[in-house]
Design a protein around this motif. Structure first.
Motif, short mmCIF file in Angstrom:
data_model
loop_
_atom_site.label_atom_id
_atom_site.label_comp_id
_atom_site.label_asym_id
_atom_site.label_seq_id
_atom_site.Cartn_x
_atom_site.Cartn_y
_atom_site.Cartn_z
N TYR A 142 0.83 -1.21 0.00
CA TYR A 142 0.00 0.00 0.00
C TYR A 142 0.87 1.26 0.00
O TYR A 142 1.85 1.36 0.74
N TYR A 143 0.46 2.22 -0.85
CA TYR A 143 1.10 3.53 -0.88
C TYR A 143 -0.01 4.59 -0.75
O TYR A 143 -0.98 4.58 -1.51
N PHE A 144 0.17 5.49 0.20
CA PHE A 144 -0.80 6.58 0.38
C PHE A 144 -0.63 7.55 -0.78
O PHE A 144 0.43 8.15 -0.96
N TYR A 164 1.97 12.83 1.26
CA TYR A 164 2.46 12.10 2.43
C TYR A 164 3.02 10.76 1.98
O TYR A 164 2.41 10.05 1.17
N ASN A 165 4.18 10.40 2.53
CA ASN A 165 4.81 9.11 2.26
C ASN A 165 4.60 8.21 3.48
O ASN A 165 5.22 8.43 4.53
N ASN A 166 3.74 7.21 3.36
CA ASN A 166 3.41 6.37 4.51
C ASN A 166 4.51 5.37 4.86
O ASN A 166 4.51 4.78 5.93
N ASN A 167 5.48 5.17 3.95
CA ASN A 167 6.56 4.22 4.22
C ASN A 167 7.61 4.81 5.17
O ASN A 167 8.25 4.08 5.93
N ILE A 168 7.79 6.12 5.12
CA ILE A 168 8.75 6.77 6.03
C ILE A 168 8.05 7.76 6.96
O ILE A 168 8.72 8.50 7.69
N LYS A 232 -2.31 10.48 13.87
CA LYS A 232 -1.13 9.62 13.99
C LYS A 232 -0.84 8.97 12.64
O LYS A 232 -1.70 8.95 11.74
N PRO A 233 0.37 8.41 12.46
CA PRO A 233 0.70 7.76 11.17
C PRO A 233 -0.28 6.69 10.76
O PRO A 233 -0.46 6.43 9.56
N LYS A 234 -0.95 6.05 11.74
CA LYS A 234 -1.91 5.01 11.43
C LYS A 234 -3.03 5.54 10.53
O LYS A 234 -3.62 4.79 9.74
N TYR A 235 -3.31 6.84 10.64
CA TYR A 235 -4.36 7.44 9.83
C TYR A 235 -4.05 7.33 8.33
O TYR A 235 -4.96 7.24 7.51
N PHE A 236 -2.75 7.30 7.99
CA PHE A 236 -2.34 7.29 6.59
C PHE A 236 -2.01 5.88 6.09
O PHE A 236 -1.56 5.72 4.96
N GLN A 237 -2.22 4.87 6.93
CA GLN A 237 -1.97 3.50 6.51
C GLN A 237 -3.17 2.94 5.75
O GLN A 237 -4.22 3.57 5.67
N SER A 238 -3.02 1.75 5.24
CA SER A 238 -4.07 1.13 4.43
C SER A 238 -5.35 0.95 5.24
O SER A 238 -5.32 0.52 6.40
N ARG A 239 -6.47 1.29 4.61
CA ARG A 239 -7.78 1.08 5.23
C ARG A 239 -8.56 -0.02 4.50
O ARG A 239 -9.78 -0.02 4.48
N TYR A 240 -7.81 -0.91 3.93
CA TYR A 240 -8.40 -2.02 3.20
C TYR A 240 -9.33 -2.82 4.11
O TYR A 240 -8.91 -3.38 5.12
N LYS A 241 -10.62 -2.82 3.78
CA LYS A 241 -11.65 -3.55 4.52
C LYS A 241 -11.65 -3.23 6.02
O LYS A 241 -11.96 -4.08 6.85
#
Length: 358
Positions: A142-144, A164-168, A232-241
């Motif tokens: 996943y990439y934001f 935003y880069n969710n990997n870093i 928090k960074p979790k907000y930008f992580q994958s929201r898949y299902k």
């Protein structure tokens, strides 16, 4: 409870479990065939796939499809009762049609209560494991990708990032504005903002602060600034299902927090809550519909009634999928989308009930 009630309830639950088992086998076979390449690519053994993934897949789908399972089960065994003239004998013996439906109603209420607990609290925990597995082995990384991100982080503060880069965990072209009584009081800008996992705060380097007091503006610059923001960074992580993995209370909290940040498109999550309340009622409605459809003896035999039952079951699934899509797109209220299939089925059930030979 009379012997007849126990007899019908026994067939009700036994046939329901048979249909559930049958659907489990079908789901497992079809899904495994579809995803076998992913399992081979990741060197996953059959036992690992079964224990780490398909246990949770079956729990999730069987609870989700429980209204359809109970409908097929009712049509199946009631049609057989009708073809063997057992229902005719019951009615000729002085039993009213309403009394005939009573054990079905009892069984459906019991299953409805169990289904509500399952889809509201237990199934999301299984879905959490299922989704984690899919993100790890089946889905692409996943990439934001959203641009021009606007978030409300407090009652008076608003955050903006161009990307935003969710990997870093780093944002670019950052701005934080503080507004009081519709007046801009402070504005902090920087080329980037990044998450400090040690301090559990956001860190800004080489920033500029604009302070406003009436018509006057003061500009100051700094090298390092820590910010405690309500995101928090979790907000930008994958929201898949994501909606599948949250319990009803967690979904309510999530929707409330998203609204506080100014997020408007939440139809998918609101619809998920409404569907979980609608499922138990669907169990009851579809049970009665199944009885009304299959309780009369026909020349075509029970096979014809069972075929009609399957056709209506797939029609119900189609209605659920279509209404869910409309809710996700925001073109239909989540409440209307979740309850519309039940309302339509209730109307059909009522019409058939008053016209069925009694």
């Amino acid at each position: 409870m009379k012997i007849l009630d126990r007899y019908i309830l026994g067939k009700y639950f036994k046939t329901f479990l048979f249909v559930v088992f049958l659907l489990a086998v079908i789901i497992l076979a079809v899904d495994y065939t579809e995803k076998s390449d992913d399992f081979i690519k990741n060197n996953l053994s059959f036992g690992q796939v079964m224990s780490d993934y398909y246990v949770y897949v079956i729990i999730h789908w069987l609870s989700t499809l429980s209204p359809i399972s109970v409908f097929i089960a009712v049509v199946f065994f009631t049609a057989n009762l009708a073809q063997h003239t057992e229902i005719v004998a019951m009615l000729n013996g002085g039993m009213s049609y309403r009394r005939l439906i009573q054990p079905y109603l009892i069984g459906s209420v019991l299953l409805a209560l169990l289904t509500f607990v399952n889809v509201g609290w237990l199934v999301p925990k299984a879905a959490e494991k299922k989704v984690e597995f899919e993100k790890e082995y089946i889905k692409s990384k996943y990439y934001f990708s959203d641009r021009d991100i606007h978030l409300r982080v407090s009652d008076s503060s608003y955050l903006y990032m161009e990307s935003y880069n969710n990997n870093i965990n780093r944002g670019y072209r950052f701005t934080l504005e503080t507004i009081d009584s519709l007046q801009l009081k402070e504005k902090i800008t920087s080329d980037r903002i990044e998450w400090d996992s040690t301090k559990q705060m956001w860190h800004v380097k080489k920033y500029t602060t604009y302070s406003f007091e009436g018509e006057d503006m003061t500009i100051s610059k700094g090298k390092d600034l820590d910010l405690d923001l309500n995101v928090k960074p979790k907000y930008f992580q994958s929201r898949y299902k994501l909606e599948e993995t949250l319990t009803i209370p967690e979904l309510n909290d999530f929707i409330a927090s998203e609204k506080a940040r100014g997020v408007a498109k939440l139809g998918k999550y609101s619809n998920a809550i409404q569907e979980r309340y609608a499922y138990p009622f669907a169990m009851i409605i579809l049970t009665i519909l199944g009885v009304v459809i299959s309780s009369r003896k026909t020349r075509g035999g029970s096979g014809l009634l069972i075929a009609v039952g399957f056709l209506l079951a797939f029609a119900y699934i189609l209605m659920v999928i279509m209404s869910r899509s409309f809710a996700d797109a925001g073109s239909l209220s989540p409440v209307v989308a979740a309850w519309m299939p039940n309302v339509i089925c209730s109307a059909i059930t009522a019409a058939l009930y008053y016209n069925v030979p009694k």
